[in-house]
Design a protein around this motif. Structure first.
Motif, PDB file in Angstrom:
ATOM      1  N   PHE A   1     -23.268  11.110 -14.933  1.00 37.45           N
ATOM      2  CA  PHE A   1     -21.994  11.570 -15.474  1.00 37.45           C
ATOM      3  C   PHE A   1     -21.805  11.092 -16.891  1.00 37.45           C
ATOM      4  N   HIS A   2     -22.169  11.939 -17.839  1.00 38.83           N
ATOM      5  CA  HIS A   2     -22.063  11.570 -19.243  1.00 38.83           C
ATOM      6  C   HIS A   2     -20.638  11.738 -19.762  1.00 38.83           C
ATOM      7  N   ASN A   3     -19.860  12.564 -19.108  1.00 40.70           N
ATOM      8  CA  ASN A   3     -18.537  12.902 -19.650  1.00 40.70           C
ATOM      9  C   ASN A   3     -17.381  12.439 -18.772  1.00 40.70           C
ATOM     10  N   THR A   4     -17.594  11.446 -17.939  1.00 38.73           N
ATOM     11  CA  THR A   4     -16.482  10.970 -17.131  1.00 38.73           C
ATOM     12  C   THR A   4     -15.628  10.011 -17.949  1.00 38.73           C
ATOM     13  N   SER A   5     -14.369   9.958 -17.610  1.00 48.42           N
ATOM     14  CA  SER A   5     -13.460   9.060 -18.320  1.00 48.42           C
ATOM     15  C   SER A   5     -13.693   7.626 -17.857  1.00 48.42           C
ATOM     16  N   GLU A   6     -13.225   6.708 -18.658  1.00 45.76           N
ATOM     17  CA  GLU A   6     -13.331   5.282 -18.306  1.00 45.76           C
ATOM     18  C   GLU A   6     -12.594   5.004 -16.988  1.00 45.76           C
ATOM     19  N   SER A   7     -11.417   5.606 -16.816  1.00 46.84           N
ATOM     20  CA  SER A   7     -10.649   5.355 -15.590  1.00 46.84           C
ATOM     21  C   SER A   7     -11.376   5.892 -14.359  1.00 46.84           C
ATOM     22  N   GLU A   8     -12.075   7.042 -14.509  1.00 48.34           N
ATOM     23  CA  GLU A   8     -12.851   7.570 -13.384  1.00 48.34           C
ATOM     24  C   GLU A   8     -14.008   6.642 -13.051  1.00 48.34           C
ATOM     25  N   GLN A   9     -14.672   6.115 -14.073  1.00 44.98           N
ATOM     26  CA  GLN A   9     -15.773   5.187 -13.815  1.00 44.98           C
ATOM     27  C   GLN A   9     -15.268   3.897 -13.185  1.00 44.98           C
ATOM     28  N   ILE A  10     -14.148   3.392 -13.643  1.00 45.21           N
ATOM     29  CA  ILE A  10     -13.572   2.181 -13.054  1.00 45.21           C
ATOM     30  C   ILE A  10     -13.264   2.419 -11.577  1.00 45.21           C
ATOM     31  N   SER A  11     -12.670   3.559 -11.274  1.00 41.49           N
ATOM     32  CA  SER A  11     -12.360   3.898  -9.876  1.00 41.49           C
ATOM     33  C   SER A  11     -13.618   3.964  -9.032  1.00 41.49           C
ATOM     34  N   GLU A  12     -14.668   4.592  -9.558  1.00 42.19           N
ATOM     35  CA  GLU A  12     -15.920   4.712  -8.814  1.00 42.19           C
ATOM     36  C   GLU A  12     -16.590   3.356  -8.618  1.00 42.19           C
ATOM     37  N   ILE A  13     -16.572   2.520  -9.648  1.00 41.33           N
ATOM     38  CA  ILE A  13     -17.176   1.189  -9.528  1.00 41.33           C
ATOM     39  C   ILE A  13     -16.461   0.391  -8.448  1.00 41.33           C
ATOM     40  N   LEU A  14     -15.145   0.423  -8.467  1.00 40.86           N
ATOM     41  CA  LEU A  14     -14.378  -0.350  -7.489  1.00 40.86           C
ATOM     42  C   LEU A  14     -14.418   0.265  -6.089  1.00 40.86           C
ATOM     43  N   ALA A  15     -14.765   1.547  -5.996  1.00 39.96           N
ATOM     44  CA  ALA A  15     -14.859   2.186  -4.682  1.00 39.96           C
ATOM     45  C   ALA A  15     -15.964   1.546  -3.831  1.00 39.96           C
ATOM     46  N   GLY A  16     -16.987   0.990  -4.456  1.00 37.76           N
ATOM     47  CA  GLY A  16     -18.062   0.342  -3.711  1.00 37.76           C
ATOM     48  C   GLY A  16     -17.876  -1.155  -3.561  1.00 37.76           C
ATOM     49  N   ALA A  17     -16.805  -1.656  -4.136  1.00 35.62           N
ATOM     50  CA  ALA A  17     -16.532  -3.093  -4.055  1.00 35.62           C
ATOM     51  C   ALA A  17     -15.779  -3.418  -2.767  1.00 35.62           C
ATOM     52  N   PRO A  18     -15.934  -4.632  -2.285  1.00 37.41           N
ATOM     53  CA  PRO A  18     -15.166  -5.030  -1.095  1.00 37.41           C
ATOM     54  C   PRO A  18     -13.659  -4.927  -1.358  1.00 37.41           C
ATOM     55  N   ARG A  19     -12.928  -4.501  -0.371  1.00 38.22           N
ATOM     56  CA  ARG A  19     -11.465  -4.393  -0.520  1.00 38.22           C
ATOM     57  C   ARG A  19     -10.842  -5.728  -0.861  1.00 38.22           C
ATOM     58  N   SER A  20     -11.454  -6.802  -0.399  1.00 37.44           N
ATOM     59  CA  SER A  20     -10.908  -8.137  -0.668  1.00 37.44           C
ATOM     60  C   SER A  20     -10.870  -8.450  -2.164  1.00 37.44           C
ATOM     61  N   TRP A  21     -11.710  -7.785  -2.971  1.00 40.03           N
ATOM     62  CA  TRP A  21     -11.700  -8.029  -4.408  1.00 40.03           C
ATOM     63  C   TRP A  21     -10.382  -7.611  -5.038  1.00 40.03           C
ATOM     64  N   LEU A  22      -9.702  -6.645  -4.414  1.00 39.99           N
ATOM     65  CA  LEU A  22      -8.453  -6.157  -4.993  1.00 39.99           C
ATOM     66  C   LEU A  22      -7.340  -7.202  -4.915  1.00 39.99           C
ATOM     67  N   MET A  23      -7.602  -8.293  -4.177  1.00 40.31           N
ATOM     68  CA  MET A  23      -6.651  -9.406  -4.163  1.00 40.31           C
ATOM     69  C   MET A  23      -6.725 -10.174  -5.487  1.00 40.31           C
ATOM     70  N   THR A  24      -7.845 -10.060  -6.183  1.00 44.90           N
ATOM     71  CA  THR A  24      -8.063 -10.775  -7.437  1.00 44.90           C
ATOM     72  C   THR A  24      -8.051  -9.840  -8.637  1.00 44.90           C
ATOM     73  N   LEU A  25      -8.683  -8.685  -8.492  1.00 44.23           N
ATOM     74  CA  LEU A  25      -8.763  -7.716  -9.585  1.00 44.23           C
ATOM     75  C   LEU A  25      -7.585  -6.745  -9.524  1.00 44.23           C
ATOM     76  N   THR A  26      -7.084  -6.350 -10.653  1.00 40.74           N
ATOM     77  CA  THR A  26      -5.988  -5.389 -10.717  1.00 40.74           C
ATOM     78  C   THR A  26      -6.469  -4.191 -11.540  1.00 40.74           C
ATOM     79  N   PRO A  27      -6.978  -3.150 -10.852  1.00 46.13           N
ATOM     80  CA  PRO A  27      -7.606  -2.027 -11.560  1.00 46.13           C
ATOM     81  C   PRO A  27      -6.760  -1.397 -12.654  1.00 46.13           C
ATOM     82  N   ARG A  28      -5.472  -1.301 -12.493  1.00 44.19           N
ATOM     83  CA  ARG A  28      -4.645  -0.625 -13.487  1.00 44.19           C
ATOM     84  C   ARG A  28      -4.557  -1.387 -14.806  1.00 44.19           C
ATOM     85  N   LEU A  29      -5.005  -2.642 -14.819  1.00 45.56           N
ATOM     86  CA  LEU A  29      -4.983  -3.426 -16.048  1.00 45.56           C
ATOM     87  C   LEU A  29      -6.182  -3.167 -16.947  1.00 45.56           C
TER      88      LEU A  29
END
Length: 162
Positions: free
Chosen positions: A102-130
């Motif tokens: 995906f050469h033309n995806t937005s940064e927010s789409e890539q962030i969403s995709e990267i975090l989609a494979g991360a453990p849900r527990s990471w969202l207790m520490t990481l705040t994607p919207r930041l």
């Protein structure tokens, strides 16, 4: 041409190889042109961009792109074969696959995709919207890597799964 890394012909390592050559090609217009001379076809002799396009056409045809996309979507932290990886390594592995298909995806789409494979527990520490860029996300993951691993281990001990 000593700056060109050797590719082993394995399609699963193609993304990493292309990104390494791409990094070398970005160093200067002369290097970019010289990389193009590595291929014998007239079209490819013009630049690295043309060789890159030819590689994509041959190896990253529709089936290759779909296979890589599925691989990127399925990639998860500490999956089989990567049991000892750190959070930063996992997110870089995923971003590299996403960059390849995906050469033309937005940064927010890539962030969403990267975090989609991360453990849900990471969202207790990481705040994607930041995070506005994948670089910001990578920096946050690296900064909080020990906490992310500790939270994941505690979560697994308590619940037995992510």
């Amino acid at each position: 041409m000593d700056i060109v890394p050797t590719w082993d012909g394995n399609t699963s390592t193609l993304a990493k190889w292309i990104l390494r050559v791409e990094t070398n090609a970005k160093r200067s217009p002369m290097v970019r042109r010289q990389l193009g001379m590595a291929e014998q076809r007239d079209h490819c002799e013009l630049s690295w961009d043309n060789i890159h396009d030819e590689i994509e056409v041959y190896y990253m045809n529709r089936a290759g792109v779909e296979r890589t996309w599925k691989q990127a979507r399925a990639l998860s932290y500490r999956e089989p074969g990567h049991e000892d990886e750190h959070p930063g390594q996992s997110s870089i592995r995923k971003r590299e696959l996403l960059d390849l298909v995906f050469h033309n995806t937005s940064e927010s789409e890539q962030i969403s995709e990267i975090l989609a494979g991360a453990p849900r527990s990471w969202l207790m520490t990481l705040t994607p919207r930041l995070y506005h860029t994948t670089r910001e996300l990578q920096n946050a993951i690296k900064l909080q890597e020990d906490d992310l691993m500790e939270i994941q281990e505690s979560f697994l001990l308590e619940y037995g799964h992510d």
